[in-house]
Design an enzyme around this catalytic site. Structure first.
Site, short mmCIF file in Angstrom:
data_model
loop_
_atom_site.label_atom_id
_atom_site.label_comp_id
_atom_site.label_asym_id
_atom_site.label_seq_id
_atom_site.Cartn_x
_atom_site.Cartn_y
_atom_site.Cartn_z
N LYS A 196 0.83 -1.20 0.00
CA LYS A 196 0.00 0.00 0.00
C LYS A 196 0.87 1.25 0.00
O LYS A 196 0.62 2.20 -0.76
CB LYS A 196 -0.92 -0.02 1.23
CG LYS A 196 -2.00 1.01 1.19
CD LYS A 196 -2.95 0.86 2.36
CE LYS A 196 -3.82 -0.36 2.22
NZ LYS A 196 -4.47 -0.77 3.45
N ARG B 152 -3.24 2.86 8.54
CA ARG B 152 -3.63 1.65 7.79
C ARG B 152 -2.47 0.68 7.66
O ARG B 152 -1.32 1.07 7.47
CB ARG B 152 -4.09 2.05 6.37
CG ARG B 152 -5.21 3.06 6.39
CD ARG B 152 -5.41 3.67 5.02
NE ARG B 152 -6.46 3.02 4.28
CZ ARG B 152 -6.66 3.20 2.99
NH1 ARG B 152 -5.87 3.97 2.28
NH2 ARG B 152 -7.64 2.59 2.39
N GLY C 154 -7.85 -7.14 3.73
CA GLY C 154 -8.74 -7.22 4.88
C GLY C 154 -8.24 -8.06 6.04
O GLY C 154 -8.93 -8.23 7.03
N MET D 154 -5.46 -7.63 7.98
CA MET D 154 -4.90 -6.89 9.13
C MET D 154 -5.77 -5.68 9.41
O MET D 154 -6.76 -5.43 8.72
CB MET D 154 -3.47 -6.50 8.83
CG MET D 154 -2.54 -7.68 8.82
SD MET D 154 -0.89 -7.21 8.42
CE MET D 154 -1.04 -6.69 6.75
N ARG E 49 -3.00 -0.88 -6.30
CA ARG E 49 -2.23 -2.12 -6.19
C ARG E 49 -2.56 -3.00 -7.39
O ARG E 49 -3.58 -2.80 -8.05
CB ARG E 49 -2.58 -2.86 -4.89
CG ARG E 49 -4.04 -3.22 -4.80
CD ARG E 49 -4.38 -3.87 -3.48
NE ARG E 49 -5.82 -3.89 -3.31
CZ ARG E 49 -6.44 -4.21 -2.21
NH1 ARG E 49 -5.76 -4.53 -1.14
NH2 ARG E 49 -7.75 -4.23 -2.13
N HIS F 101 -15.46 -8.36 -0.20
CA HIS F 101 -14.47 -9.31 0.29
C HIS F 101 -14.61 -10.67 -0.41
O HIS F 101 -13.63 -11.24 -0.90
CB HIS F 101 -14.65 -9.44 1.81
CG HIS F 101 -13.73 -10.42 2.44
ND1 HIS F 101 -14.10 -11.71 2.74
CD2 HIS F 101 -12.44 -10.31 2.81
CE1 HIS F 101 -13.09 -12.34 3.28
NE2 HIS F 101 -12.06 -11.51 3.34
N SER G 229 16.85 -41.55 -15.64
CA SER G 229 15.59 -40.89 -15.31
C SER G 229 15.38 -41.06 -13.81
O SER G 229 15.27 -42.20 -13.31
CB SER G 229 14.45 -41.53 -16.10
OG SER G 229 13.25 -40.91 -15.76
N CYS H 269 11.19 -38.47 -13.61
CA CYS H 269 9.85 -38.97 -13.96
C CYS H 269 9.01 -39.28 -12.72
O CYS H 269 7.91 -39.81 -12.85
CB CYS H 269 9.93 -40.17 -14.89
SG CYS H 269 10.66 -41.60 -14.12
N TYR I 294 14.99 -32.93 -19.23
CA TYR I 294 13.52 -32.97 -19.28
C TYR I 294 12.93 -33.34 -17.92
O TYR I 294 13.64 -33.83 -17.04
CB TYR I 294 13.04 -33.97 -20.34
CG TYR I 294 13.32 -35.42 -20.00
CD1 TYR I 294 12.37 -36.18 -19.33
CD2 TYR I 294 14.52 -36.03 -20.34
CE1 TYR I 294 12.60 -37.50 -19.00
CE2 TYR I 294 14.76 -37.35 -20.02
CZ TYR I 294 13.81 -38.09 -19.35
OH TYR I 294 14.05 -39.39 -19.00
C1 PEP Z 1 9.43 -43.22 -9.02
O1 PEP Z 1 9.73 -44.05 -8.17
O2 PEP Z 1 9.66 -42.01 -8.90
C2 PEP Z 1 8.77 -43.64 -10.26
C3 PEP Z 1 8.53 -42.78 -11.23
O3 PEP Z 1 8.35 -44.93 -10.33
P1 PEP Z 1 7.02 -45.48 -9.64
O4 PEP Z 1 6.28 -44.31 -9.12
O5 PEP Z 1 6.29 -46.21 -10.69
O6 PEP Z 1 7.58 -46.37 -8.58
#
Ligand code: PEP
Ligand code: MG
Length: 871
Positions: A28, A97, A106, A108, A325, A441, A751, A818, A838
């Protein structure tokens, strides 16, 4: 050097970084500072910095020198206004304020009209000749001051009903005396000190703490205190107060809109007790002010490069700005505004990408009403935040929490909401209020939370005592189901079926920019052709994990899997596996076709085999299965017992299965290569990656790799087709990370299976740990969810070491995540920092992950970090 606690709007602070400025002056305060620096009309003000609040909260006293600076501030206000604080003939009234770095609407406390007392009120009457106005101010001050400083609720004062204004003040003071056991304070300087303390302390009130928890705002920031000369929207008929947005915060349309109340103070509008008029009324009644307002706020938006939520007051025909704001907006508005501002050259693409959040994207994955379902609309209110929701009616925030705990969906229906309701609002699917406008609000919180909200439903009459709603001749009870459409304002009786919504064009455009900006690719964890289609639609750059076991669970296949597990010898097992092969092959062909050229990472069988059979205690299921498979029940029970393990997650699973039963891996690999060769013959581009799960010993990987090499050669020969492929390992045991150097010599990619890796590094069961991780968080043993966000200190450190080692040995090795963390914003930033190629996550998380990957790039660029290459 002497510390400075107080800043004046006329100071030239020379701080370019807005974030830093907000850190000192609060949001503010920074807004007021910008308004003043741009030469817009702002009542004079000074600001006590957040660091003074931090000092106060740590030491329970004001820092040395603060009050002296505040008194100088008052002198400055007196000089600028020509009025005197506490003087009865020409009194200066002020507002005190709150205002933290991050907007906490709102949450505080704020005190208005400070400086009034028994003498001053008389002076105001003499000066204005308007006793109603003067007593209205005094009345408001007693209410707010008693509430904030003495904990006497304003609602208690509202119960007093006396026609005579002067007598009302007497009654108010009597109530105060009764409750506080002393006279209402009369010394304005004493009141000022108390007010500053009150605002500081309100940083720690329960609703503010709850809000910070929901929005992850750090606990130690503290609030600034804005002390400003009052201007009065409640003075006369040429006065009023309004809130406006420089663009439509519901749908993003580039047109100012807002609400206005004649003869009122700002709090009347924000609290939502009264239903305001549309801003356009000013066009007729005060055209000059309206055009000035329009001009000023557009200038402000261009300067601050974001949609502004502006509070203003008109005092006796003169316009003042009280606050600006960045406006809270719906996800729909957020994406439209971000795109439009790029087109208008107000923002760069990078800036636009930083303007939207994963939660905004989540919103578009939320459903809308099935258009084919007939709607029984019972009433309509003002649409304040779009989206569709279905749930049971609850009439209090507490009830919302109680019912939501039982995994039941609720719609909170109130006459208006206030800051205390936020915890309950967080648990509701959407909100309905009977009063209030789009700046109330409920509306602001709903837009911030991305939930549907309908306000000003004046046809609804809530009977809180009997817990019923009356809408004309319809009666609904608490617990009855309703459906609400926050885009149309319609309230529908019963449960309307919901269907998935589409991404707006603007979001598609933003995501296409994100994809170009992100260096890291985003793949999806997809196991079936339907998943793969969906992943592609969501923008996935391939499949990062196909869990082949999920293909086994489909109806016509599970039988063969079960028979395979029950096979008495290798020959019988091979026979049954050959029946499974065509199913797997067809699925793989579909995956390749859908991804046509994008990587498809297929993992060999992973889970312990007992998961395919019913548990020992489920006798009925066992009987049924024995009948279905045409085998002896006792044989089945014996097998189930045989497969039982004390620690199945550390037992016979992952590559261990493929080593004990190589024929399983052989069948899977054959299915993969036959599928790949056949679709290649159809003209499909195949980008195949084969992945071995749960490796912890180099020889495990080599054993499986040999099967892949042998079978692939066989299939190539048989089919007369050849193709390139990669073979890699999952990194999901601590030992795999510790021997990364060895594995990297033979693996084309790593991975990281961060689900298992987190499980094994902490020694926390991924299935059972919520039992203690929730209390752990409550007891501050841990302050994040390790199965959601990567534990950078422990798991992350192991990953980083292994990535660095692997790259030293094999500079072309591809690296990704993954596990579930692949879809988590903070973990994505970590993945990018350590140079991963990735991340892979479930299809619906792909768009969010793409955004996070682009944001990671922008954040690192801003910090001038390319990638961590050493530890
Ligand atoms: C993991 O363990 O992160 C994975 C991707 O394999 P899962 O979840 O199938 O065990
Ligand atoms: Mg795993």
């Amino acid at each position: 050097m002497k510390r400075k606690w107080v800043y004046f709007l006329s100071d030239n602070l020379n701080i370019k970084d807005t974030d830093k400025l907000k850190g000192i002056l609060g949001g503010k305060g920074a807004g007021l500072y910008f308004l003043a620096r741009m030469g817009l009309p702002v009542p004079p003000a000074f600001i006590i910095s957040t660091s003074a609040c931090q000092y106060y909260l740590r030491n329970k006293k004001f820092p040395k020198g603060l009050l002296e600076e505040v008194y100088l501030g008052i002198k400055y206000l007196e000089k600028r206004t020509g009025k005197r604080f506490g003087n009865k003939d020409n009194p200066l009234l002020i507002s005190v304020r709150s205002g933290a770095k991050f907007s906490m609407p709102g949450m505080m406390d704020t005190i208005l009209n400070l400086g009034i007392n028994d003498e001053v009120v008389k002076g105001i009457i003499r000066k204005t000749n308007n006793p109603d106005f003067a007593y209205d101010i005094y009345k408001r001050f007693i209410e707010i001051f008693s509430d904030v400083i003495f904990g006497i609720k304003r609602e208690e004062f509202w119960k007093i009903s006396v026609d005579d204004k002067e007598k009302t003040i007497e009654k108010y003071k009597e109530l105060f005396y009764e409750r506080a056991k002393k006279e209402f304070p009369q010394d304005p300087y004493e009141c000022l000190k108390m007010a500053i303390e009150g605002v500081f302390n309100s940083w720690n009130n329960p609703r503010a703490k709850e809000y910070r928890k929901i929005y992850q705002i750090p606990e130690d920031l503290g609030t600034a205190v804005n002390i400003q000369a009052m201007v009065f929207g409640n003075w006369n008929e040429r006065s009023g107060t309004g809130v406006l947005f420089t663009r439509n915060v519901k749908n993003g349309e580039n047109k100012i809109y807002g609400e206005f109340l004649f003869q009122a103070q700002g709090e009347d509008l924000v609290a939502g007790h009264v239903t305001p008029l549309p801003l356009e009324v000013l066009k007729d009644k005060m055209p000059e002010i309206y055009s000035k307002l329009e001009r000023y706020v557009k200038k402000l938006e261009r300067k601050l490069k974001d949609v502004q939520d502006v509070e203003f007051t008109i005092e006796d025909g003169k316009l003042y700005f009280l606050q600006t704001r960045a406006a809270k907006r719906t996800p729909l508005a957020a994406v439209k505004i971000a795109c439009d501002m790029v087109k208008e050259k107000l923002l760069t693409k990078e800036e636009a990408i930083m303007r939207i959040s994963g939660e905004d994207i989540d919103y578009f994955l939320h459903p809308t009403f099935d258009p084919n379902y007939p709607l029984e609309i019972i009433t309509k209110g003002k649409p304040a935040s779009p989206g569709c929701a279905v749930g049971e009616i609850v009439l209090s925030a507490e009830k919302a929490i109680e019912i939501a705990k039982q995994n039941r969906k609720v719609i909170l229906v109130r006459d208006f909401t206030k800051a205390d309701d936020v915890a309950g609002m967080a648990k509701a699917e959407g909100f309905v209020t009977t009063t209030g406008g789009e700046t109330s609000h409920a509306a602001v919180v709903a837009r911030g939370m991305g939930k549907p909200c309908i306000v000003g439903c004046s046809e609804i009459d809530i009977d809180f005592e009997n817990k019923i709603l009356k809408i004309k001749d319809i009666i609904l009870k608490e617990g009855d189901k309703i459906s609400i459409n926050g885009a149309t304002g319609e309230i529908i009786k019963g449960e309307v079926p919901l269907i998935k919504s589409e991404f707006p064009e603007e979001l598609k455009l933003l995501l296409s920019w994100a994809e170009k900006i992100a260096k890291m690719k985003v793949r999806a964890n997809a196991d079936t052709p339907i998943d793969a289609e969906n992943a592609k639609k969501m923008g996935a750059n391939g499949i990062g994990l196909a869990r082949t076991e999920h293909m086994f669970f489909a109806k016509e296949r599970i039988k063969y899997v079960q028979l395979m597990i029950l096979a008495k010898d290798e020959k019988e097992r091979k026979d049954i596996l050959s029946k499974l092969l065509p199913f797997q092959k067809n699925d793989f062909k579909e995956l390749f076709r859908v991804m046509n050229g994008l990587p498809v990472t297929i993992r060999t069988l992973d889970p312990p085999l007992h998961e395919f059979l019913p548990p020992k205690e489920k006798t009925e299921a066992i009987n049924e299965l024995a009948k279905e498979l045409n085998i002896d029940k006792q044989v089945l029970i014996r097998k189930i017992e045989e497969l039982e393990e004390h620690n199945p997650m550390m037992g016979l699973r992952g590559c261990r299965l493929g080593i004990i039963y190589p024929e399983i891996t052989e069948m899977q690999i054959r299915a993969i290569f036959e599928a790949a060769c056949e679709v290649k013959q159809e003209g499909i581009k195949v980008n195949l990656e084969i992945m071995v799960p749960l490796v912890s010993i180099l020889e495990e990987f080599l054993f499986q790799k040999e099967i892949v090499e042998n079978i692939s050669k066989e299939v190539f020969r048989e089919k007369g087709v050849k193709l390139d492929y990669k073979i890699g390992t999952m990194m999901e045991t601590p030992r795999a990370c510790l021997i990364a150097k060895e594995l990297a010599k033979y693996a084309d990619f790593f991975s990281y299976g961060t689900n298992d890796l987190t499980q094994f590094v902490f020694g926390f069961s991924r299935d059972d740990s919520p039992k203690f991780l929730v209390p752990y968080q409550q007891r501050k043993i841990i302050n994040f969810e390790p199965f959601k966000t990567i534990d950078e200190k422990g798991v992350g450190s192991l990953i980083l070491d292994s990535v660095l080692e692997a790259k030293r040995i094999n500079k072309n090795i591809k690296i990704g995540i993954c596990g579930e963390h692949g879809g988590d914003e903070k973990s994505i930033l970590f993945a990018r920092k350590i140079g991963m190629d990735y991340v892979s996550c479930s299809p619906y998380r792909v768009p969010k992950a793409l955004l996070a990957a682009a944001q990671a790039e922008i954040i690192l660029k801003k910090k001038k970090i390319t990638q961590i290459t050493t530890k």
